[in-house]
Write an enzyme that holds these catalytic residues in place. Structure first.
Site, short mmCIF file in Angstrom:
data_model
loop_
_atom_site.label_atom_id
_atom_site.label_comp_id
_atom_site.label_asym_id
_atom_site.label_seq_id
_atom_site.Cartn_x
_atom_site.Cartn_y
_atom_site.Cartn_z
N ARG A 93 0.79 -1.28 -0.03
CA ARG A 93 0.16 0.03 -0.05
C ARG A 93 0.99 1.22 0.04
O ARG A 93 0.34 2.19 0.34
CB ARG A 93 -0.87 0.04 1.16
CG ARG A 93 -2.04 -0.84 1.14
CD ARG A 93 -3.29 -0.86 1.72
NE ARG A 93 -4.19 -1.76 1.58
CZ ARG A 93 -4.66 -2.84 2.33
NH1 ARG A 93 -3.75 -2.57 3.43
NH2 ARG A 93 -5.44 -3.38 2.01
N GLU A 138 13.21 17.93 -23.67
CA GLU A 138 12.34 18.25 -22.45
C GLU A 138 12.88 19.64 -21.84
O GLU A 138 12.25 20.33 -21.07
CB GLU A 138 12.43 17.37 -21.44
CG GLU A 138 11.70 16.04 -21.90
CD GLU A 138 10.15 16.15 -21.65
OE1 GLU A 138 9.40 16.92 -21.29
OE2 GLU A 138 9.45 14.97 -22.23
N ARG A 175 -0.14 22.43 -14.23
CA ARG A 175 0.80 21.41 -14.50
C ARG A 175 0.99 21.02 -15.88
O ARG A 175 1.79 20.42 -16.56
CB ARG A 175 0.95 20.51 -13.54
CG ARG A 175 1.87 19.23 -13.71
CD ARG A 175 2.12 18.51 -12.59
NE ARG A 175 3.00 17.08 -12.75
CZ ARG A 175 3.52 16.49 -12.22
NH1 ARG A 175 3.26 16.38 -10.90
NH2 ARG A 175 4.32 15.60 -12.37
N ASN A 196 3.11 19.48 -20.30
CA ASN A 196 2.92 18.58 -21.50
C ASN A 196 2.85 19.04 -22.71
O ASN A 196 2.36 18.88 -23.77
CB ASN A 196 1.53 17.96 -21.29
CG ASN A 196 1.46 17.28 -20.15
OD1 ASN A 196 2.27 16.52 -19.85
ND2 ASN A 196 0.36 17.20 -19.39
N HIS A 252 2.78 11.78 -27.66
CA HIS A 252 2.18 10.30 -27.35
C HIS A 252 1.57 9.72 -28.47
O HIS A 252 1.66 8.50 -28.50
CB HIS A 252 1.28 10.54 -26.05
CG HIS A 252 1.67 10.82 -24.71
ND1 HIS A 252 1.45 11.45 -23.66
CD2 HIS A 252 3.23 10.91 -24.66
CE1 HIS A 252 2.15 11.58 -22.81
NE2 HIS A 252 3.49 11.40 -23.00
N HIS A 259 10.94 8.77 -26.62
CA HIS A 259 9.90 9.67 -26.08
C HIS A 259 10.44 11.06 -26.39
O HIS A 259 9.89 11.88 -26.92
CB HIS A 259 9.71 9.33 -24.51
CG HIS A 259 8.89 10.32 -23.93
ND1 HIS A 259 7.61 10.72 -24.42
CD2 HIS A 259 9.02 11.55 -23.17
CE1 HIS A 259 7.17 11.74 -23.65
NE2 HIS A 259 8.12 12.09 -22.71
N1 GLY Z 1 6.15 15.27 -17.45
C1 GLY Z 1 5.17 16.24 -17.23
C2 GLY Z 1 4.67 16.29 -15.77
O1 GLY Z 1 5.49 15.80 -15.11
O2 GLY Z 1 3.81 16.79 -15.27
#
Ligand code: GLY
Length: 373
Positions: free
Chosen positions: A126, A190, A250, A254, A261, A275
């Site tokens: 858990r 990135e 957040r 992306n 994707h 990726h």
């Molecule tokens: N890779 C995008 C994030 O971690 O929100």
């Protein structure tokens, strides 16, 4: 002994806050960083076959010197390890080793190992603590920070997973030295992303320093890599602290990923398209979409394309994709809300924003222009 320069960044998440340390050769001193998180002198290191050859001996040597008892689990390299079958195998392996709830698992590797180990850590007994020691550029600037963990499905990438923050992230820039340039170029996408989201000055810096950072002569690339990694981690830590579970802001992280994707899913997650390579293509497509929606200028699109070209990124033109399939994959995106796709668009470099107002005909036009010669 000369003490290495260590840069520390905190991810502020209340009782789940943690530090990211970045430096040179700090993996050879890992025990000193990790010991405070161990309840007893025992841990499990999960890695892949390639990282096991190059980086695992450094960690093992240091753990042995410091009397940390450890087991290692070595998985195959590659995106296909982020699957249900390896999720199950890893859980079984840990159960066999009788790892306890107060123990800590160490993810030593790139994004695949980090995401899989994090997901396993989120459900093992858990929930158990885990430490990220990312060894790819992509993992060092993105996936090891922020607690997104998971596996892929035939329906899409990262569709099964959990938010589970690591308790510590140790980034040693020298682990990148054994990587092929292709991996560095992929991870670099990135880094560029952070400049394009909201930091034009950082993108300007990358235009000057990017080529040396990727493949500078001698040791010239090391301080540049440290600077870019720290900058990226700080940018990510700020976003994650403000919106851990991606209720809003957040999702800006992306940028390019809805396209990326879909490209990866269509390509079957194989090693022809990493990726980060798909992310570079996706970022260009996001800028082209913004351009045809009259949001940003052609010169912005050209600047991004020229920068990726100058740093050796793969072009979408090297692949043949079925456009209708790509559109179908996009419809399975996690960011779909009330049947509408949420895209990260841009008003220019450093001015990204989220939008649900995207016409899929425009998306199709962008893909047709990019893919068909
Ligand atoms: N890779 C995008 C994030 O971690 O929100």
């Amino acid at each position: 002994m000369v003490q290495p320069v260590i840069q520390k960044t905190k991810v502020n998440l209340g009782e789940r806050s943690y530090d990211i340390v970045v430096g040179e050769n700090i993996i050879d001193d890992a025990a000193a960083y990790i010991m405070p998180f161990l309840n007893r002198s025992r841990t499990v290191i999960v890695t892949n076959k390639i990282v096991a050859k190059h980086q695992l001996p450094r960690l093992e040597h240091n753990f042995t010197e410091n009397k940390i008892d450890y087991e290692t689990i070595i998985l195959p390299a590659g995106e296909s390890t982020k699957s249900f079958s390896y999720f199950e195998k890893l859980l079984d392996d840990l159960l066999k080793l009788r790892l306890e709830r107060s123990d800590v698992i160490i993810a030593l590797g790139g994004g695949v190992i980090g995401d899989l180990v994090g997901f396993v850590a989120s459900v093992y007994l858990r929930g158990i603590n885990f430490i990220q020691i990312p060894t790819s550029l992509l993992a060092q600037v993105d996936s090891s920070v922020g607690g997104k963990t998971g596996i892929n499905s035939a329906y899409g990438k990262n569709l099964i997973g959990a938010f589970h923050q690591p308790v510590f992230v140790l980034i040693d820039v020298t682990t990148l030295e054994t990587l092929e340039k292709r991996h560095i170029v992929a991870g670099y996408a990135e880094i560029v992303k952070y400049g394009l989201i909201n930091d034009q000055a950082f993108f300007n810096w990358l235009e000057i320093n990017g080529p040396t950072l990727i493949s500078g002569p001698g040791k010239e690339h090391l301080p540049l890599r440290i600077e870019a990694i720290v900058k990226s981690c700080k940018a990510k830590a700020a976003v994650v602290a403000a919106d851990e579970k991606e209720a809003g802001k957040r999702a800006l992280l992306n940028l390019g990923h809805t396209f990326a994707h879909a490209l990866e899913t269509e390509n079957g997650y194989n090693s022809e398209l990493y990726h980060g390579e798909a992310v570079a293509m996706g970022i260009i497509l996001a800028f082209e979409l913004s351009y045809i929606m009259k949001l940003c200028s052609q010169s912005d699109v050209d600047r991004i394309k020229n920068h990726f070209e100058a740093t050796g990124a793969k072009s979408i033109k090297e692949f043949s994709f079925d456009i209708d399939n790509l559109i179908e994959h996009m419809k399975g995106d996690k960011k779909m809300t009330a049947g509408k796709l949420v895209f990260v668009l841009t008003k220019g470099i450093g001015q990204s924003f989220l939008s649900k107002e995207v016409n899929m005909n425009d998306v199709k036009t962008v893909l047709e222009n990019a893919i068909k010669v």
